[in-house]
Design a protein around this motif. Sequence first.
Motif, PDB file in Angstrom:
ATOM      1  N   ALA A 132       3.385  -3.646  -1.878  1.00 27.96           N
ATOM      2  CA  ALA A 132       2.280  -4.674  -1.240  1.00 27.96           C
ATOM      3  C   ALA A 132       2.982  -5.853  -0.852  1.00 27.96           C
ATOM      4  O   ALA A 132       2.709  -6.380   0.015  1.00 27.96           O
ATOM      5  CB  ALA A 132       1.325  -4.834  -2.415  1.00 27.96           C
ATOM      6  N   GLY A 133       4.121  -6.360  -1.655  1.00 25.51           N
ATOM      7  CA  GLY A 133       4.829  -7.591  -1.320  1.00 25.51           C
ATOM      8  C   GLY A 133       5.314  -7.599  -0.033  1.00 25.51           C
ATOM      9  O   GLY A 133       5.544  -8.334   0.588  1.00 25.51           O
ATOM     10  N   TRP A 134       5.880  -6.276   0.536  1.00 32.08           N
ATOM     11  CA  TRP A 134       6.507  -6.127   1.725  1.00 32.08           C
ATOM     12  C   TRP A 134       5.718  -6.663   2.705  1.00 32.08           C
ATOM     13  O   TRP A 134       5.811  -7.283   3.951  1.00 32.08           O
ATOM     14  CB  TRP A 134       7.041  -4.998   1.811  1.00 32.08           C
ATOM     15  N   TRP A 135       4.317  -5.977   2.721  1.00 28.35           N
ATOM     16  CA  TRP A 135       3.478  -5.961   3.668  1.00 28.35           C
ATOM     17  C   TRP A 135       3.005  -7.613   3.830  1.00 28.35           C
ATOM     18  O   TRP A 135       2.556  -8.177   4.662  1.00 28.35           O
ATOM     19  CB  TRP A 135       2.243  -5.326   3.563  1.00 28.35           C
ATOM     20  N   ILE A 136       2.809  -8.206   2.577  1.00 31.63           N
ATOM     21  CA  ILE A 136       2.440  -9.660   2.492  1.00 31.63           C
ATOM     22  C   ILE A 136       3.550 -10.373   3.241  1.00 31.63           C
ATOM     23  O   ILE A 136       3.220 -11.481   3.895  1.00 31.63           O
ATOM     24  CB  ILE A 136       2.074 -10.160   1.074  1.00 31.63           C
ATOM     25  N   ASP A 137       4.749 -10.053   2.929  1.00 33.72           N
ATOM     26  CA  ASP A 137       5.836 -10.962   3.514  1.00 33.72           C
ATOM     27  C   ASP A 137       5.828 -10.738   5.108  1.00 33.72           C
ATOM     28  O   ASP A 137       6.230 -11.694   5.774  1.00 33.72           O
ATOM     29  CB  ASP A 137       7.148 -10.539   2.956  1.00 33.72           C
ATOM     30  N   GLN A 138       5.543  -9.829   5.680  1.00 32.51           N
ATOM     31  CA  GLN A 138       5.309  -9.806   7.152  1.00 32.51           C
ATOM     32  C   GLN A 138       4.257 -10.160   7.895  1.00 32.51           C
ATOM     33  O   GLN A 138       4.114  -9.805   8.958  1.00 32.51           O
ATOM     34  CB  GLN A 138       5.613  -7.908   7.313  1.00 32.51           C
ATOM     35  N   ARG A 139       3.116 -10.604   7.198  1.00 35.39           N
ATOM     36  CA  ARG A 139       1.899 -10.934   7.713  1.00 35.39           C
ATOM     37  C   ARG A 139       1.977 -11.847   8.824  1.00 35.39           C
ATOM     38  O   ARG A 139       1.149 -11.722   9.688  1.00 35.39           O
ATOM     39  CB  ARG A 139       0.976 -11.599   6.654  1.00 35.39           C
ATOM     40  N   SER A 140       3.154 -12.498   8.946  1.00 34.71           N
ATOM     41  CA  SER A 140       3.047 -13.378  10.091  1.00 34.71           C
ATOM     42  C   SER A 140       4.095 -12.894  11.138  1.00 34.71           C
ATOM     43  O   SER A 140       4.384 -13.529  12.128  1.00 34.71           O
ATOM     44  CB  SER A 140       3.609 -14.782   9.712  1.00 34.71           C
ATOM     45  N   SER A 141       4.657 -11.779  11.006  1.00 38.01           N
ATOM     46  CA  SER A 141       5.443 -11.075  12.086  1.00 38.01           C
ATOM     47  C   SER A 141       4.872 -10.760  13.344  1.00 38.01           C
ATOM     48  O   SER A 141       3.773 -10.847  13.291  1.00 38.01           O
ATOM     49  CB  SER A 141       6.250  -9.827  11.402  1.00 38.01           C
ATOM     50  N   GLU A 142       5.688 -10.606  14.291  1.00 38.07           N
ATOM     51  CA  GLU A 142       5.353 -10.384  16.076  1.00 38.07           C
ATOM     52  C   GLU A 142       4.894  -8.593  15.647  1.00 38.07           C
ATOM     53  O   GLU A 142       5.778  -8.077  15.198  1.00 38.07           O
ATOM     54  CB  GLU A 142       6.227 -10.934  16.859  1.00 38.07           C
ATOM     55  N   PRO A 143       3.969  -8.354  16.453  1.00 41.88           N
ATOM     56  CA  PRO A 143       3.815  -6.800  16.664  1.00 41.88           C
ATOM     57  C   PRO A 143       5.161  -6.192  17.028  1.00 41.88           C
ATOM     58  O   PRO A 143       5.095  -5.028  16.653  1.00 41.88           O
ATOM     59  CB  PRO A 143       2.588  -6.657  17.490  1.00 41.88           C
ATOM     60  N   GLU A 144       5.574  -7.033  18.149  1.00 42.22           N
ATOM     61  CA  GLU A 144       6.775  -6.083  18.704  1.00 42.22           C
ATOM     62  C   GLU A 144       8.030  -6.038  17.847  1.00 42.22           C
ATOM     63  O   GLU A 144       8.931  -5.260  18.164  1.00 42.22           O
ATOM     64  CB  GLU A 144       7.212  -7.123  20.111  1.00 42.22           C
ATOM     65  N   ASP A 145       8.066  -6.694  16.582  1.00 47.58           N
ATOM     66  CA  ASP A 145       9.246  -6.629  15.689  1.00 47.58           C
ATOM     67  C   ASP A 145       8.723  -5.495  14.812  1.00 47.58           C
ATOM     68  O   ASP A 145       9.647  -5.041  13.820  1.00 47.58           O
ATOM     69  CB  ASP A 145       9.373  -7.863  14.795  1.00 47.58           C
ATOM     70  N   LEU A 146       7.769  -4.854  14.384  1.00 47.40           N
ATOM     71  CA  LEU A 146       7.140  -3.935  13.475  1.00 47.40           C
ATOM     72  C   LEU A 146       8.305  -2.904  13.418  1.00 47.40           C
ATOM     73  O   LEU A 146       8.718  -2.624  12.256  1.00 47.40           O
ATOM     74  CB  LEU A 146       5.860  -3.483  13.767  1.00 47.40           C
ATOM     75  N   THR A 147       8.735  -2.265  14.395  1.00 46.15           N
ATOM     76  CA  THR A 147       9.639  -1.168  14.274  1.00 46.15           C
ATOM     77  C   THR A 147      10.903  -1.654  13.831  1.00 46.15           C
ATOM     78  O   THR A 147      11.576  -0.886  13.037  1.00 46.15           O
ATOM     79  CB  THR A 147       9.967  -0.555  15.994  1.00 46.15           C
TER      80      THR A 147
END
Length: 165
Positions: A132-147
């Motif tokens: 869960a913490g990983w997803w929380i940490d990525q909450r402000s990331s750009e969609p293009e960076d997801l991969t």
Amino acid sequence: MAVKTIWPIDHTCGHHADRDLSDRPADRRAGFAEWLARQECTDCWRASNEGDEQDKAAWLKAKRAEEQTASEAWSEQYQMPPLEGTERAVPWGVRCRHQILTNAYTALVTEGTNSEAEWAEIEESARTVTRAGWWIDQRSSEPEDLTELLRAATGADRPTENPFF
């Protein structure tokens, strides 16, 4: 003669206060004193806004519950695995994962150039990240960076052999 620093203020609530306005420039004290006289005193203002804070808290709680329900339904529909973490982190992580993946799908597939097959690979990689913490940490990331973020989380971007050993 110096401009006075203590101003008598008769507030709209009926209370009277002598305010020290020495922290304001001398040429702004009279205007500020007039403005203060058109306001409730601090105690009355706090008392009248106390209910607003409770209303905001109730609204936020209802909004979070609505988001949680939608996120859990989405997780079930797309066969996302349960997340691991603290009692507080797991629901938040579920909401973050839902928001991240739906935003990424919109940006990459609906509005972007990725195919459904490419998205299926991204989605499968996302299923392997269950902290869960990983997803929380990525909450402000750009969609293009997801991969790239998923590759880093799953170790797909790390060499399989260490050349130094």
